[in-house]
Structure formats: C-alpha cells, structure tokens
Scaffold this motif. Sequence first.
Motif, PDB file in Angstrom:
ATOM      1  N   LEU A 169       0.819  -1.221   0.000  1.00 49.28           N
ATOM      2  CA  LEU A 169       0.000   0.000   0.000  1.00 49.28           C
ATOM      3  C   LEU A 169       0.848   1.264   0.000  1.00 49.28           C
ATOM      4  O   LEU A 169       0.369   2.336   0.372  1.00 49.28           O
ATOM      5  N   VAL A 190      -0.652   4.255  -1.803  1.00 53.52           N
ATOM      6  CA  VAL A 190      -1.818   4.757  -1.084  1.00 53.52           C
ATOM      7  C   VAL A 190      -1.377   5.566   0.140  1.00 53.52           C
ATOM      8  O   VAL A 190      -1.878   6.671   0.398  1.00 53.52           O
ATOM      9  N   ILE A 210      -5.378   4.812  -7.607  1.00 50.43           N
ATOM     10  CA  ILE A 210      -5.352   3.766  -6.579  1.00 50.43           C
ATOM     11  C   ILE A 210      -5.915   2.458  -7.110  1.00 50.43           C
ATOM     12  O   ILE A 210      -5.308   1.386  -6.967  1.00 50.43           O
ATOM     13  N   GLN A 251      -3.275  -0.649  -7.550  1.00 49.16           N
ATOM     14  CA  GLN A 251      -3.392  -1.731  -6.574  1.00 49.16           C
ATOM     15  C   GLN A 251      -3.932  -3.019  -7.193  1.00 49.16           C
ATOM     16  O   GLN A 251      -3.531  -4.106  -6.777  1.00 49.16           O
ATOM     17  N   TYR A 290      -6.720  -4.943  -1.827  1.00 55.68           N
ATOM     18  CA  TYR A 290      -6.197  -3.680  -1.300  1.00 55.68           C
ATOM     19  C   TYR A 290      -6.509  -2.497  -2.212  1.00 55.68           C
ATOM     20  O   TYR A 290      -6.320  -1.347  -1.806  1.00 55.68           O
ATOM     21  N   GLY A 293      -7.397   0.686  -0.226  1.00 55.90           N
ATOM     22  CA  GLY A 293      -6.706   1.942  -0.503  1.00 55.90           C
ATOM     23  C   GLY A 293      -7.666   3.070  -0.791  1.00 55.90           C
ATOM     24  O   GLY A 293      -7.463   4.216  -0.346  1.00 55.90           O
TER      25      GLY A 293
END
Length: 442
Positions: free
Chosen positions: A285, A288, A322, A326, A365, A369
């Motif tokens: 992450l 993020v 994002i 991700q 995620y 995120g």
Amino acid sequence: MPVSDTVSESLGRRLWRQTWPMAIGVMALLGFQLVDSAFIARLGTAPLAAQSFTFPLSFLIIGVQVGLGIAIAAQLSRVLGAGEQQRARRLGSLVLVVAGCVIALLALLLWALQDQLFPLLGAEADSLSLIRSYWGPQLLAAWLGALVYFGYSLFRAHGDTRLPGKLMVVTSLINLVLDPLLIFGVGGWDGLGLPGAAWATVLAFGGGLLLLTRRLACRDWLSWQGLFAETRRSAPGFVGIAAPAMVSQLMPPLAAMLSTRIVATLGEASVAAWGLASRLETVSLMLVLALTMSLPPWLGRCHGAGDGETIRRLMRLAARVIIGWQLVLGLLLALAAPWVALLLSGNPEVRDDLAMLIRFLLPSYAFLGLCMVVVSAGNALGWPLGAMLMSGIRLFVCYLPCLWLGSQLGGMVGLAVGAAMGNVLAGMLAWWLYRQRRPSLA
C-alpha cells in the motif's frame, strides 16, 4: 485538447510531483519493517510469532501518531492557505512539542501494562518471555519514529515532500545495514537475536531525527514567541480535527488486536503468517500511504481557499490511480505468491498460510486503498466525524465480521476470503459516502 483535460493533466503532474518522493520514502520505510520480519523469521517461528503479537500495540502508537500528524498537516495547511505565515510558525512549534509528549506518555503506559495486554492477545508463556526482551527497545524506536514523522508532517504542510522521502530512504538503509549485524552478530559475537531488530530501528530513527533537526533549523517555519496565546486560539480547532482523526486511527489497532485474537485460535504458524502478511500489506500500500500524506495538505489549502472544483478533480484522479495500481500490483503478487512466501519464510507451514493470504488479500487492497484515501481526505476537508464514522464502519461492520465468519466456516482459507471481502465492501461504501458529501464542496 479540451480545457478540462488540460487542467486534469496539470493536476496529475502536480500530484505526481507531490506524491512520488513520499511513495519512494514510504516504500523504503515500510520495506525495512518487512525486512525486519524476514530476518526474524530466520530465527524461527517462535520469535516471529512473538514479534507478530506486538504489531497491534505498535499499530496503536502509529494510530495516535498518524491522527496527530493528520491534524498537524490539516491545521497548518489551512492556516498557510489563508496566508497567516506568523501563526503557522507558532502552530508548528506548538504541535511538535505536544505531539511528542503525547507519544512518550503512551509508550510509557504500554510498557507498564505489557504483562496484562499481551496475554489478552493470546500470547502464551514462551512468547511472553521473548516479547519482554523486545518490547522496551521497540517502544523507544516507536517514539523516535513518531518524532521523525511529526517533522515530516511539518514539511508536508509546507508542500515539501522531497526531503521526507529522502530521509525515509536514509533511515531504511541504516536499518537494513544494522539489522543482520545486531540480530545475528558479526565475527565472534552472536548478536542480540529478536531485540536486535528493535535496536537497529532505534539507531536508524535516531539518525533520521538528527538529520531532520538540522534541516528544520535552516527553515523559517517555527516560532517560540506567543505559544501560550496560540494554544488558547488553536487548541479547539486542533482537537476538533485530532480527536476524531485519532479515534479513526485507533480503530485499526483495536481491530488488529481482535483479528490477532481470531488468528491465534488457528495456531502459532498462522499468527506468524498473519504477521508477515501485515508487513506485506503496508509495503504493497506504499502508493496509497504516500497519497494519504501528500494529498490532504493540498486538499486543505484548496478547502481554505474555497476551491471546490480542484478538490473534486483531485479526488477523482486519486481514485483512478489507486484502483488501477493496486489491482495490477495485487494480481501480480497473487500469481507470484508461492515465491514471495518462500522469500519471507523458511517454515513450510508458515509459508503455505502466507501464500494463501497473499492470493486473496493483495488484490482486495485496491478497495482498501480507496477507503483510506477517502478517510484522510475527510479530515482535510472538514469532515472529521464523517471520516471517523467511515473508519468504524470499515473495520467493525465490514472487515471483522467477515474475518470472523470466514475463520469459523473455512479456517485459514475462510479467514483470507473473509478479510478480502471486508476490504472490498469497505472501499465501495467509502466512495459512496464521499459522493454523498460531495455537494457540500460546491
């Protein structure tokens, strides 16, 4: 090219310039935490499980730290956006002192209560003896890391993300060099074992703090005159942001304690795998987390200037970045799960559980995120209670119930599927709630 496309492209370039230094720094900072766990895994399953039991309480400190950092960045960015330079200097000095004292008191409390807290998380006698040797230096490292983080918050509020990013890389490299030396020893010295990882972090953050202090001394961002009057003026607004933000940030540690308790029922190897997956989560992450640092000060300045259109464009851009990043990263790591697990652990049982967690959790995620950015934006845009509510819903309505139900129905496989479903539900709900609040930006 239409004007709206040109504006979006300009915002994208500016957001990239603000975010990439933080992304590199976050990758380095969180990467050394993953390296810590990878080295500790070579000591055996018991030390790795002992370290994993400390994660929820470490996250508690980080939660308070991040909540205070959010308030620092939000308050300073609004003051700077309104052109109040002298007040910003006083406020910067005030929050650094207060925030450092708060973390120090919390660390002392967690040290005093360790014998009561860790058994509640499911730690047994063997783990407790290992934890005691590790917990003291780890708390010292957490306090030094918090001081460094608050300094970063000051730089971010002034729009400088490059120096924090560079210093994160420097502290990570120091830790990377010291970790194997202090854990395993060198020459005829056998090393410190598990506590060596914590002492390496102490030295890394200590060095970073010295470098940060030197650079901060060169900036005209602090003032020690009129702090008492500034305290009376700024305390209500700061507490109004910090209190909900800290509650929001304290919810993940509480959820981590409960989830560790759930995982502990599946055995020591499962706890060790869950700990490694938690470290891998934070590394994956990194973009993020960088956005949650670089975006809120910019949103705060726009909010202070009444620029609602730029806020809406920034949020749409952040959401697209994002989700795209991700999902791609999560799917690639899911495909490489057996090799990633082999790199992080030598125990076959831990390795199998970790590979399973990677396959299900990493792609989810993208939605986690999205939720994290909405929560951080809410604090910057004057919705601290809404951000706190969203954090609570994510963890206690979406994540933990799915995690518990999955573990009951399918053991470790069910737990991984349940955690992933909780992340997906949280991201979808967070974006829906943001869209409901969006008209107030007009």
